[in-house]
Design an enzyme around this catalytic site. Structure first.
Site, PDB file in Angstrom:
ATOM      1  N   LYS A  74     -83.975 -69.264  61.681  1.00 26.78           N
ATOM      2  CA  LYS A  74     -83.383 -68.659  60.485  1.00 26.78           C
ATOM      3  C   LYS A  74     -84.191 -69.063  59.249  1.00 26.78           C
ATOM      4  O   LYS A  74     -84.527 -70.241  59.072  1.00 26.78           O
ATOM      5  CB  LYS A  74     -81.937 -69.126  60.307  1.00 26.78           C
ATOM      6  CG  LYS A  74     -81.001 -68.604  61.394  1.00 26.78           C
ATOM      7  CD  LYS A  74     -80.697 -67.129  61.196  1.00 26.78           C
ATOM      8  CE  LYS A  74     -79.704 -66.631  62.221  1.00 26.78           C
ATOM      9  NZ  LYS A  74     -79.461 -65.187  62.104  1.00 26.78           N
ATOM     10  N   LYS A  94     -77.029 -55.188  69.629  1.00 26.50           N
ATOM     11  CA  LYS A  94     -75.878 -55.966  70.097  1.00 26.50           C
ATOM     12  C   LYS A  94     -74.896 -54.978  70.709  1.00 26.50           C
ATOM     13  O   LYS A  94     -74.644 -53.907  70.140  1.00 26.50           O
ATOM     14  CB  LYS A  94     -75.224 -56.710  68.933  1.00 26.50           C
ATOM     15  CG  LYS A  94     -76.154 -57.694  68.212  1.00 26.50           C
ATOM     16  CD  LYS A  94     -75.430 -58.378  67.056  1.00 26.50           C
ATOM     17  CE  LYS A  94     -76.267 -59.491  66.454  1.00 26.50           C
ATOM     18  NZ  LYS A  94     -77.157 -59.070  65.385  1.00 26.50           N
TER      19      LYS A  94
END
Length: 336
Positions: free
Chosen positions: A115, A223
């Site tokens: 991240k 997803k």
């Protein structure tokens, strides 16, 4: 898009016949939360997860309910592979905590998602974090995820600097589809060998086609839940015509199982998937959680342990909140 209409949802009382709402603590703060609340439900074909984050509105949550119903009432399509390569995930922790995070992944780690662009941090923090991962894993494939946090000039500056650590791709380096296209073009102009992946720009089933048409990405992060289920996600990827990486939404092992089903059914799977996130949870609903070993997850069933469901059950008011939400979202489908 030329896709068939979604199959109707089961009646609401059938959907609510067996629902368990759990709160699972995280090992490290992620997406600004320390505890992951999610609902698990059982249908004739097995267990499914309905876990749209609490801040998501009912309209956004509808695809997640369709996905859960598809899993629990129809099961999964036939797999093409039984072992799925997965990446480790390093949240926006200080560089000195990177070894602790990576220690949560057993054995060999072949790919890591890191991240970056976290609010309140700067490029030096990102650079130190990526450098720490590279130092620990000299041979791993690294990718960074900015969650749309950079403007185009900042994205180009950051990726030019971070590329020296050897990056395969950058996930959602800027917010909109136009900005993604500008980053992709700017990287090519500067000779920076980092691919662009679209994640937040692939929220709904129409979006991947817009991304592909705009030439905004080299690959899609998909997803199962936000796209309406495994079957729908397979159709979306086929229609977009771009390589796909399957990712999770900080699910319990039950939700990860749906992600694995999607990854297992894709015609091609060129990249390690973001399905190792159970390693970020302190607790899970399976006695043997779906955690990667040596950078892989094996396709196996995800049946919750009744004692763990009871142990992690939320207090009555939170359970009520989730049940009311399920009813509202189900009613939306009837309106549509």
């Amino acid at each position: 898009m030329g896709m068939d209409a979604h199959p109707p949802l089961p009646p609401v009382d059938e959907l609510l016949a067996e629902v368990h709402v759990v709160a699972l603590p995280l090992r490290v703060r992620f997406r600004g939360i320390d505890v992951r609340e999610t609902a698990l439900l059982r249908g004739p074909a097995g267990w499914a997860e309905f876990g749209p984050f609490p801040e998501y509105g009912d309209a956004e949550a509808l695809a997640w309910l369709r996905a859960a119903a598809d899993t629990a009432w129809r099961g999964f399509p036939a797999p093409r592979r039984t072992r799925i390569p997965v990446n480790a995930t390093v949240p926006a922790v200080p560089a000195d905590r990177v070894p602790e995070v990576l220690a949560g992944y057993a054995g060999r780690v072949g790919a890591v998602k890191i991240k970056v662009a976290e609010r309140g941090q700067d490029l030096d923090d990102d650079d130190a974090r990526v450098a720490a991962v590279r130092a620990l894993l000299p041979g791993a494939e690294l990718r960074v995820d900015a969650n749309g946090g950079w403007e185009v000039p900042a994205a180009l500056r950051a990726l030019e600097r971070l590329a020296r650590h050897g990056l395969a791709y950058a996930e959602q380096p800027a917010a909109g589809i136009g900005e993604l296209a500008a980053v992709r073009e700017g990287l090519a102009d500067r000779g920076v060998p980092v691919l662009v992946a679209a994640d937040e720009s692939v929220r709904k089933e129409e979006d991947p086609l817009a991304v592909a048409r705009a030439g905004a990405a080299d690959l899609l992060v998909v997803k199962a839940a936000p796209l309406g289920g495994v079957r729908r996600a397979l159709e979306v990827v086929a229609a977009a015509g771009l390589p796909a990486v399957v990712s999770s939404a900080l699910d319990s092992s039950v939700g990860i199982r749906a992600g694995l089903a999607l990854a297992a059914a894709l015609p091609e799977l060129p990249w390690a998937c973001g399905l190792g996130t159970v390693s970020l949870l302190e607790a899970d609903v399976l006695a043997a959680p779906l955690r990667p070993v040596d950078g892989e997850l094996e396709l196996r069933e995800a049946v919750p342990d009744p004692q763990l469901l009871a142990h992690h059950a939320v207090p009555a008011p939170r359970r009520q909140w989730w049940l009311e939400r399920l009813r509202r979202v189900h009613a939306l489908a009837a309106e549509g």
